[in-house]
Design a protein around this motif. Structure first.
Motif, short mmCIF file in Angstrom:
data_model
loop_
_atom_site.label_atom_id
_atom_site.label_comp_id
_atom_site.label_asym_id
_atom_site.label_seq_id
_atom_site.Cartn_x
_atom_site.Cartn_y
_atom_site.Cartn_z
N THR A 90 0.83 -1.20 0.00
CA THR A 90 0.00 0.00 0.00
C THR A 90 0.87 1.25 0.00
N ARG A 109 0.99 4.12 -2.89
CA ARG A 109 0.80 5.54 -2.59
C ARG A 109 1.96 6.37 -3.11
N THR A 128 1.67 9.34 -5.86
CA THR A 128 2.18 10.68 -5.60
C THR A 128 3.17 11.09 -6.68
#
Length: 202
Positions: free
Chosen positions: A9, A13, A17
């Motif tokens: 995870t 992320r 980003t």
């Protein structure tokens, strides 16, 4: 098991980003050129802090390097063929076709590439990207020569330089005046020109 899920995870992320930051950087380049590109403005455009941009890329040069690599991929189509004449013509056709639906990332690449001719900070990055592209083109020409589908008197390096120059030039013309560069017709014209120039005479 839980730790692996957490790491996955976190990686997702980070990738999300990074993609958002590159999109923001591309938008700033399209709107105002490389001079508009600062770590602070990229972070602000993407909805993050400058610290996040610095954490991801470390410097403006590293950000431009990442943007150049990410944005160049929008032009180069997937190659369904082995190296050789067919793959070369497929690339030429696909590159020009992609100009008809230029995304922000691709437009940013062309603008940065043009600016690299007068910017020492950009020149190294785009020399590297061009050489990477020429390497692929040379491989196609060399394979075509070996297979007898491309004239043996042609130098792979010279052909690679000429093809890349034409594609970049068409891209910049389209950037300046899209209506004057009808990509759907032009893609076939250019690919056919290269086919006739490269195929051995019977």
């Amino acid at each position: 098991m839980v730790a692996r899920t957490s790491r996955r995870t976190q990686a997702e992320r980070r990738e999300q980003t990074g993609s958002a930051l590159l999109r923001a950087a591309a938008e700033l380049v399209v709107e105002g050129g490389v001079q508009a590109l600062t770590l602070a403005r990229v972070g602000e455009r993407a909805g993050y802090s400058r610290g996040i941009v610095t954490h991801h890329f470390g410097s403006k040069k590293a950000l431009v390097d990442a943007l150049a690599k990410a944005s160049q991929s929008g032009f180069v189509p997937e190659a369904p063929h082995e190296p050789g004449l067919d793959r070369l013509l497929h690339l030429i056709d696909g590159y020009i076709a992609a100009l008809g639906g230029l995304r922000t990332m691709s437009r940013a690449f062309l603008l940065l590439w043009a600016e690299a001719t007068t910017s020492p900070d950009l020149a190294e990055t785009f020399r590297e990207r061009d050489e990477h592209f020429r390497t692929d083109l040379r491989a196609d020409v060399a394979a075509g020569v070996a297979a007898g589908t491309i004239r043996a008197d042609l130098d792979p390096h010279d052909v690679a330089v000429a093809v890349l120059g034409q594609l970049r030039g068409i891209g910049l013309q389209h950037q300046l005046d899209p209506a004057a560069v009808p990509t759907e017709r032009l893609r076939r014209v250019v690919a056919d020109q290269w086919r006739r120039a490269l195929v051995p005479t019977p």
